[in-house]
Enzyme design. Structure first.
Site, PDB file in Angstrom:
ATOM      1  N   ASP A  13       0.807  -1.225   0.000  1.00 30.06           N
ATOM      2  CA  ASP A  13       0.000   0.000   0.000  1.00 30.06           C
ATOM      3  C   ASP A  13       0.839   1.274   0.000  1.00 30.06           C
ATOM      4  O   ASP A  13       0.412   2.310   0.512  1.00 30.06           O
ATOM      5  CB  ASP A  13      -0.971   0.018   1.203  1.00 30.06           C
ATOM      6  N   GLU A  14       2.008   1.200  -0.589  1.00 29.42           N
ATOM      7  CA  GLU A  14       2.892   2.371  -0.616  1.00 29.42           C
ATOM      8  C   GLU A  14       2.409   3.397  -1.645  1.00 29.42           C
ATOM      9  O   GLU A  14       2.818   4.571  -1.600  1.00 29.42           O
ATOM     10  CB  GLU A  14       4.329   1.945  -0.978  1.00 29.42           C
ATOM     11  N   LYS A  16       1.833   2.048  -5.148  1.00 28.71           N
ATOM     12  CA  LYS A  16       2.377   1.485  -6.395  1.00 28.71           C
ATOM     13  C   LYS A  16       1.472   1.786  -7.585  1.00 28.71           C
ATOM     14  O   LYS A  16       1.952   2.153  -8.658  1.00 28.71           O
ATOM     15  CB  LYS A  16       2.563  -0.041  -6.242  1.00 28.71           C
ATOM     16  N   LYS A  18      -0.620   4.225  -8.177  1.00 29.51           N
ATOM     17  CA  LYS A  18      -0.505   5.615  -8.651  1.00 29.51           C
ATOM     18  C   LYS A  18       0.748   5.793  -9.504  1.00 29.51           C
ATOM     19  O   LYS A  18       0.699   6.384 -10.588  1.00 29.51           O
ATOM     20  CB  LYS A  18      -0.470   6.581  -7.455  1.00 29.51           C
ATOM     21  N   GLY A  40      -4.492  -4.308  -3.817  1.00 30.78           N
ATOM     22  CA  GLY A  40      -5.481  -3.278  -4.143  1.00 30.78           C
ATOM     23  C   GLY A  40      -4.691  -2.044  -4.530  1.00 30.78           C
ATOM     24  O   GLY A  40      -4.073  -1.422  -3.667  1.00 30.78           O
ATOM     25  N   HIS A  41      -4.633  -1.744  -5.819  1.00 27.43           N
ATOM     26  CA  HIS A  41      -3.814  -0.638  -6.305  1.00 27.43           C
ATOM     27  C   HIS A  41      -4.727   0.494  -6.764  1.00 27.43           C
ATOM     28  O   HIS A  41      -5.507   0.319  -7.697  1.00 27.43           O
ATOM     29  CB  HIS A  41      -2.894  -1.115  -7.437  1.00 27.43           C
ATOM     30  N   THR A  42      -4.586   1.645  -6.112  1.00 33.64           N
ATOM     31  CA  THR A  42      -5.506   2.761  -6.358  1.00 33.64           C
ATOM     32  C   THR A  42      -4.903   3.757  -7.345  1.00 33.64           C
ATOM     33  O   THR A  42      -3.736   4.120  -7.240  1.00 33.64           O
ATOM     34  CB  THR A  42      -5.792   3.500  -5.035  1.00 33.64           C
ATOM     35  N   ARG A 143       2.461 -29.036  -6.287  1.00 31.54           N
ATOM     36  CA  ARG A 143       2.158 -29.621  -7.597  1.00 31.54           C
ATOM     37  C   ARG A 143       0.748 -30.188  -7.698  1.00 31.54           C
ATOM     38  O   ARG A 143       0.495 -31.164  -8.377  1.00 31.54           O
ATOM     39  CB  ARG A 143       3.221 -30.673  -7.954  1.00 31.54           C
ATOM     40  N   GLN A 230       1.987  -6.155  -3.072  1.00 28.67           N
ATOM     41  CA  GLN A 230       2.401  -6.231  -1.668  1.00 28.67           C
ATOM     42  C   GLN A 230       3.686  -5.417  -1.470  1.00 28.67           C
ATOM     43  O   GLN A 230       3.906  -4.468  -2.194  1.00 28.67           O
ATOM     44  CB  GLN A 230       2.593  -7.684  -1.188  1.00 28.67           C
ATOM     45  N   THR A 245       3.016 -12.670   2.994  1.00 32.72           N
ATOM     46  CA  THR A 245       2.167 -13.256   1.962  1.00 32.72           C
ATOM     47  C   THR A 245       2.919 -14.470   1.400  1.00 32.72           C
ATOM     48  O   THR A 245       4.003 -14.810   1.877  1.00 32.72           O
ATOM     49  CB  THR A 245       1.790 -12.209   0.886  1.00 32.72           C
ATOM     50  N   THR A 307      -9.730  -4.702   1.623  1.00 32.09           N
ATOM     51  CA  THR A 307     -10.582  -5.224   2.696  1.00 32.09           C
ATOM     52  C   THR A 307     -11.266  -4.123   3.512  1.00 32.09           C
ATOM     53  O   THR A 307     -12.167  -4.417   4.291  1.00 32.09           O
ATOM     54  CB  THR A 307      -9.736  -6.062   3.672  1.00 32.09           C
ATOM     55  N   ARG A 309     -10.037  -2.661   5.960  1.00 34.54           N
ATOM     56  CA  ARG A 309      -9.566  -2.682   7.352  1.00 34.54           C
ATOM     57  C   ARG A 309      -8.725  -1.438   7.655  1.00 34.54           C
ATOM     58  O   ARG A 309      -7.954  -1.002   6.795  1.00 34.54           O
ATOM     59  CB  ARG A 309      -8.679  -3.924   7.593  1.00 34.54           C
ATOM     60  N   SER A 418       5.671  12.247  -3.772  1.00 35.79           N
ATOM     61  CA  SER A 418       4.238  12.297  -4.061  1.00 35.79           C
ATOM     62  C   SER A 418       3.538  13.097  -2.970  1.00 35.79           C
ATOM     63  O   SER A 418       3.815  12.939  -1.786  1.00 35.79           O
ATOM     64  CB  SER A 418       3.693  10.869  -4.138  1.00 35.79           C
TER      65      SER A 418
HETATM   66  P1  GDP Z   1      -0.737   0.296  -3.556  1.00 31.41           P
HETATM   67  O1  GDP Z   1      -1.321  -0.992  -3.082  1.00 31.41           O
HETATM   68  O2  GDP Z   1       0.735   0.365  -3.297  1.00 31.41           O
HETATM   69  O3  GDP Z   1      -1.062   0.622  -4.982  1.00 31.41           O
HETATM   70  O4  GDP Z   1      -1.381   1.431  -2.647  1.00 31.41           O
HETATM   71  P2  GDP Z   1      -2.936   1.561  -2.255  1.00 31.41           P
HETATM   72  O5  GDP Z   1      -3.696   2.029  -3.425  1.00 31.41           O
HETATM   73  O6  GDP Z   1      -3.414   0.342  -1.568  1.00 31.41           O
HETATM   74  O7  GDP Z   1      -2.839   2.650  -1.111  1.00 31.41           O
HETATM   75  C1  GDP Z   1      -2.315   3.921  -1.341  1.00 31.41           C
HETATM   76  C2  GDP Z   1      -3.397   4.935  -0.990  1.00 31.41           C
HETATM   77  O8  GDP Z   1      -2.805   6.217  -0.865  1.00 31.41           O
HETATM   78  C3  GDP Z   1      -4.435   5.076  -2.077  1.00 31.41           C
HETATM   79  O9  GDP Z   1      -5.667   5.437  -1.484  1.00 31.41           O
HETATM   80  C4  GDP Z   1      -3.903   6.220  -2.930  1.00 31.41           C
HETATM   81  O10 GDP Z   1      -4.924   6.928  -3.617  1.00 31.41           O
HETATM   82  C5  GDP Z   1      -3.298   7.101  -1.874  1.00 31.41           C
HETATM   83  N1  GDP Z   1      -2.124   7.881  -2.284  1.00 31.41           N
HETATM   84  C6  GDP Z   1      -1.143   7.555  -3.171  1.00 31.41           C
HETATM   85  N2  GDP Z   1      -0.175   8.495  -3.167  1.00 31.41           N
HETATM   86  C7  GDP Z   1      -0.552   9.424  -2.264  1.00 31.41           C
HETATM   87  C8  GDP Z   1       0.045  10.641  -1.785  1.00 31.41           C
HETATM   88  O11 GDP Z   1       1.135  11.043  -2.172  1.00 31.41           O
HETATM   89  N3  GDP Z   1      -0.643  11.317  -0.819  1.00 31.41           N
HETATM   90  C9  GDP Z   1      -1.848  10.899  -0.335  1.00 31.41           C
HETATM   91  N4  GDP Z   1      -2.444  11.632   0.605  1.00 31.41           N
HETATM   92  N5  GDP Z   1      -2.433   9.774  -0.772  1.00 31.41           N
HETATM   93  C10 GDP Z   1      -1.787   9.033  -1.706  1.00 31.41           C
HETATM   94  P1  IMO Z   2      -0.875  -4.243  -2.198  1.00 37.91           P
HETATM   95  O1  IMO Z   2      -0.403  -4.818  -3.503  1.00 37.91           O
HETATM   96  C1  IMO Z   2      -0.982  -4.565   2.128  1.00 37.91           C
HETATM   97  C2  IMO Z   2      -1.096  -8.596   3.826  1.00 37.91           C
HETATM   98  C3  IMO Z   2      -2.360  -9.013   4.538  1.00 37.91           C
HETATM   99  C4  IMO Z   2      -1.787  -9.971   5.564  1.00 37.91           C
HETATM  100  C5  IMO Z   2      -0.663 -10.659   4.793  1.00 37.91           C
HETATM  101  C6  IMO Z   2      -1.056 -12.002   4.167  1.00 37.91           C
HETATM  102  O2  IMO Z   2      -2.167  -3.531  -2.297  1.00 37.91           O
HETATM  103  O3  IMO Z   2       0.201  -3.437  -1.559  1.00 37.91           O
HETATM  104  P2  IMO Z   2      -2.588 -12.728   2.133  1.00 37.91           P
HETATM  105  O4  IMO Z   2      -3.985 -12.345   1.768  1.00 37.91           O
HETATM  106  O5  IMO Z   2      -1.573 -12.391   1.108  1.00 37.91           O
HETATM  107  O6  IMO Z   2      -2.502 -14.140   2.600  1.00 37.91           O
HETATM  108  O7  IMO Z   2      -2.260 -11.835   3.443  1.00 37.91           O
HETATM  109  O8  IMO Z   2      -0.293  -9.763   3.757  1.00 37.91           O
HETATM  110  N1  IMO Z   2      -1.293  -8.121   2.434  1.00 37.91           N
HETATM  111  C7  IMO Z   2      -1.222  -6.836   2.075  1.00 37.91           C
HETATM  112  N2  IMO Z   2      -1.041  -5.730   2.816  1.00 37.91           N
HETATM  113  N3  IMO Z   2      -1.073  -4.472   0.786  1.00 37.91           N
HETATM  114  C8  IMO Z   2      -1.229  -5.577   0.032  1.00 37.91           C
HETATM  115  O9  IMO Z   2      -1.185  -5.540  -1.318  1.00 37.91           O
HETATM  116  C9  IMO Z   2      -1.349  -6.832   0.674  1.00 37.91           C
HETATM  117  N4  IMO Z   2      -1.537  -8.102   0.249  1.00 37.91           N
HETATM  118  C10 IMO Z   2      -1.485  -8.885   1.335  1.00 37.91           C
HETATM  119  O10 IMO Z   2      -2.998  -7.924   5.133  1.00 37.91           O
HETATM  120  O11 IMO Z   2      -1.205  -9.261   6.618  1.00 37.91           O
HETATM  121 MG    MG Z   3      -2.860  -1.660  -1.828  1.00 42.02          MG
END
Ligand code: GDP
Ligand code: IMO
Ligand code: MG
Length: 429
Positions: A13-14, A16, A18, A40-42, A143, A230, A245, A307, A309, A418
């Site tokens: 959730d860093e 990626k 974007k 979940g990539h936003t 397998r 992840q 994971t 999720t 959460r 960002s």
């Molecule tokens: P990913 O899984 O690495 O693609 O990241 P996620 O989409 O799960 O979570 C990143 C969240 O931060 C999303 O809601 C994005 O819209 C938001 N986001 C991305 N870059 C920035 C930023 O620089 N500032 C803020 N406030 N939100 C951001």
């Molecule tokens: P993105 O690509 C954040 C976490 C789960 C749990 C652990 C194992 O959006 O960054 P799993 O369902 O893989 O068996 O869960 O890994 N997890 C993530 N946390 N971002 C994700 O993906 C994740 N995918 C799995 O919360 O702790």
């Molecule tokens: Mg994510």
């Protein structure tokens, strides 16, 4: 030509999604190499917001080829729903979407097994997204798995039935009553029926032998970006095992997840938040349980994209970041969500840990069971709104100092900052 990689250096959730979207105009192909719909990539632009789970984040740039590699695992029903949603928004996904025949299928019974295994662990649960990730990768390695390509073969039905029966027995052995369990809000039988119908739809898409496909693209001089899912600290080998994971989230995963030779990997772009978040269980030494953590969650809207959460929040952890840089061979850093720290008076950065009476700067083997007490450096906050800043020259001195401190610690330059969720909210350094 070489293939560049973009991946997360923390617990996912860093941001990626974007950044892949932002970089896509520089690439011809974007390819996912591991993970599944636990991701979940936003992506946000023009006031619209999309969350992708299986489809690469290059999909919003017309003309970009999007490849789901052999290392990815696919739930046909989730993928179908994702495609439908994009098509409804006027995005023609299927024309440029290619799927590896070798990608493994997440079966409906894998979802039950995930739930059953998590329930059986009680307080020691992983905090899985319950998308069937662990059981599907387990079957791949053991397998027993079924790949998308296998679903086109005559013996698919019997193989499916065999695994289904085996899985239901395992679920029963764990005393899990699946008759009352809902998968994405549905009873098992209803889910399975839709899953089988979604599989027919997925089979109608462009299935390829992706290792040939991607190497041919490379040979033809196409620019390729591999999109990680992840984060490094969730890697099956190097993360905080067992709270990880089930795939290699590090750059090594690109080779096995796409069929790319190591000498074909070019730039490795590592992305990290200016602080840390984690969803699910596992160690997180800089985690905050006070109003600072609350403020990060509120300002950063730190709730899971998959999720919903609430994400655990805390200060940036530099020994862990340096570890991730080492494992991935990161060549450039992108710092995300700097704006979330806009209102903080003071900022903390963990630079070492106190562990068994010593001060250390590495992650010890037993980090999951022993307390790691962070040793912090403190820097002043910038106390300015970053959201609308466009140029590196505008950056407040305190932010420049914060960036310089991180660069000096990990020895890699920060090339992009960002400042908000929208595509346009970023500063190239
Ligand atoms: P990913 O899984 O690495 O693609 O990241 P996620 O989409 O799960 O979570 C990143 C969240 O931060 C999303 O809601 C994005 O819209 C938001 N986001 C991305 N870059 C920035 C930023 O620089 N500032 C803020 N406030 N939100 C951001
Ligand atoms: P993105 O690509 C954040 C976490 C789960 C749990 C652990 C194992 O959006 O960054 P799993 O369902 O893989 O068996 O869960 O890994 N997890 C993530 N946390 N971002 C994700 O993906 C994740 N995918 C799995 O919360 O702790
Ligand atoms: Mg994510």
């Amino acid at each position: 030509m070489k293939i560049d990689v973009l991946l997360g250096l923390q617990w996912g959730d860093e941001g990626k999604g974007k950044i892949v979207d932002v970089l896509t105009p520089d690439y011809d192909v974007v390819a996912r190499f591991q993970g599944g719909p636990n991701a979940g990539h936003t992506i946000e632009f023009d006031g619209k917001k999309f969350v992708l789970h299986t489809i690469p984040s290059g999909v919003f740039n017309p003309g970009c080829i999007n490849l789901i590699g052999n290392g990815v695992i696919i739930d046909p029903l989730i993928l179908q729903a994702e495609i439908k949603k994009l098509v409804q928004s006027g995005i023609d996904v299927t024309k440029n979407l290619f799927i590896s025949r070798k990608a493994h299928l997440i079966l409906p019974t894998h979802r039950l097994m995930d739930a059953a295994q998590e329930a059986s662990k009680g307080a020691a649960k992983i905090g899985s997204t319950l998308k069937g990730i662990g059981p599907t990768y387990t079957d791949k390695i053991a397998r027993n798995g079924i790949r998308i390509g296998d679903s086109c073969l005559e013996n698919f039905k019997s193989r499916y039935e065999l695994q289904r029966t085996r899985h239901l027995k395992l679920v029963k052995d764990l005393d899990f009553d699946y008759s009352s369990y809902k998968i994405d809000g549905q009873d098992f039988d209803a889910y399975e029926k839709q899953w089988l119908s979604a599989l027919e739809f997925i089979k109608s898409l462009q299935l390829v032998d992706s290792e040939y496909f991607i190497n041919e693209q490379l040979a033809a001089g196409k620019r390729i970006l591999a999109e990680g899912a992840q984060g490094t600290l969730l890697d099956i080998d190097f993360g905080s095992y067992p709270f990880v994971t089930s795939s290699n989230t590090t750059s090594a995963g690109v080779c096995s997840g796409l069929g790319i030779a190591p000498n074909k990997v070019g730039e490795v772009l590592g992305i990290f938040k200016a602080y840390c978040t984690r969803v699910g269980s596992g160690p997180f030494s800089t985690e905050l349980f006070d109003e600072d953590g609350e403020l990060m969650r509120k300002q950063g809207n730190e709730f899971g994209s998959t999720t919903g959460r609430p994400r655990r929040c805390g200060w940036i952890d530099l020994p862990a970041l340096k570890y991730a840089v080492m494992l991935n061979g990161v060549t450039a850093l992108f710092m995300m969500k700097a704006d979330v720290l806009d209102s903080f008076e003071r900022l903390k950065l963990a630079v070492a840990y106190r562990y068994k009476g010593e001060v250390i700067t590495h992650l010890p083997f037993d980090a999951c069971t022993q307390e790691l007490e962070p040793v912090y450096e403190e820097l002043p906050g910038w106390k300015t709104t970053l959201q609308d800043m466009k140029s590196a020259n505008d950056l407040p001195q305190a932010l420049q100092d914060f960036i310089r401190f991180i660069e000096d610690y990990v020895n890699v330059p920060v090339k992009l900052v960002s400042t908000g969720p929208d595509r346009l909210q970023l500063i190239r350094m």
